[in-house]
Design a protein around this motif. Structure first.
Motif, PDB file in Angstrom:
ATOM      1  N   TRP A  59       0.838  -1.211   0.000  1.00  0.00           N
ATOM      2  CA  TRP A  59       0.000   0.000   0.000  1.00  0.00           C
ATOM      3  C   TRP A  59       0.870   1.257   0.000  1.00  0.00           C
ATOM      4  N   GLY A 111       3.527   0.839  -3.468  1.00  0.00           N
ATOM      5  CA  GLY A 111       3.036   0.513  -4.803  1.00  0.00           C
ATOM      6  C   GLY A 111       3.635  -0.756  -5.380  1.00  0.00           C
ATOM      7  N   ASN A 143       2.414   5.980  -1.951  1.00  0.00           N
ATOM      8  CA  ASN A 143       1.001   6.301  -1.730  1.00  0.00           C
ATOM      9  C   ASN A 143       0.791   7.771  -1.397  1.00  0.00           C
TER      10      ASN A 143
END
Length: 117
Positions: free
Chosen positions: A38, A41, A68
């Protein structure tokens, strides 16, 4: 100088500590991996390749496919520093990850950890 030592540490040497910290509090490796993916990526397969390799933290974050955009919502204290006030961008990313793993170990829901609320 201290930061340079951290930057050159192999991500794979720290990863087992993330897992151990989570598992000690009845959380899972899958949750740790989800957090890492998360934040950075990376896909699960890419993460597996990184762990099998000797990529340092500097390369780990500089090669991250998509850091993110909600990472700036990560706030709080880690290792005595407020993550939102850390000026060095690389150290801030490292501490963001540390903070997320801490939140996991403290029992927060994945929804809250991943800033979906």
């Amino acid at each position: 100088m201290q930061n340079q030592r951290v930057y050159k540490m192999a991500f794979s040497s720290v990863y087992p500590h993330y897992i151990a910290k989570a598992e000690k509090k009845n959380r899972t490796k899958a949750e740790v991996d989800q957090i890492i993916c998360w934040l950075t990526g990376y896909t699960e397969n890419q993460l597996k390749e990184i762990i099998e390799g000797k990529i340092d933290f500097e390369s780990f974050f500089s090669s991250a496919p998509q850091f993110n955009e909600n990472a700036s919502k990560i706030t709080g204290v880690i290792c005595g520093y407020r993550v939102e006030e850390i000026e060095d961008p690389l150290m801030q990313k490292i501490r963001y990850l540390d903070k997320l793993i801490d939140e996991l170990a403290k029992g927060k829901t994945m929804e809250k950890i991943l800033r979906n609320k």
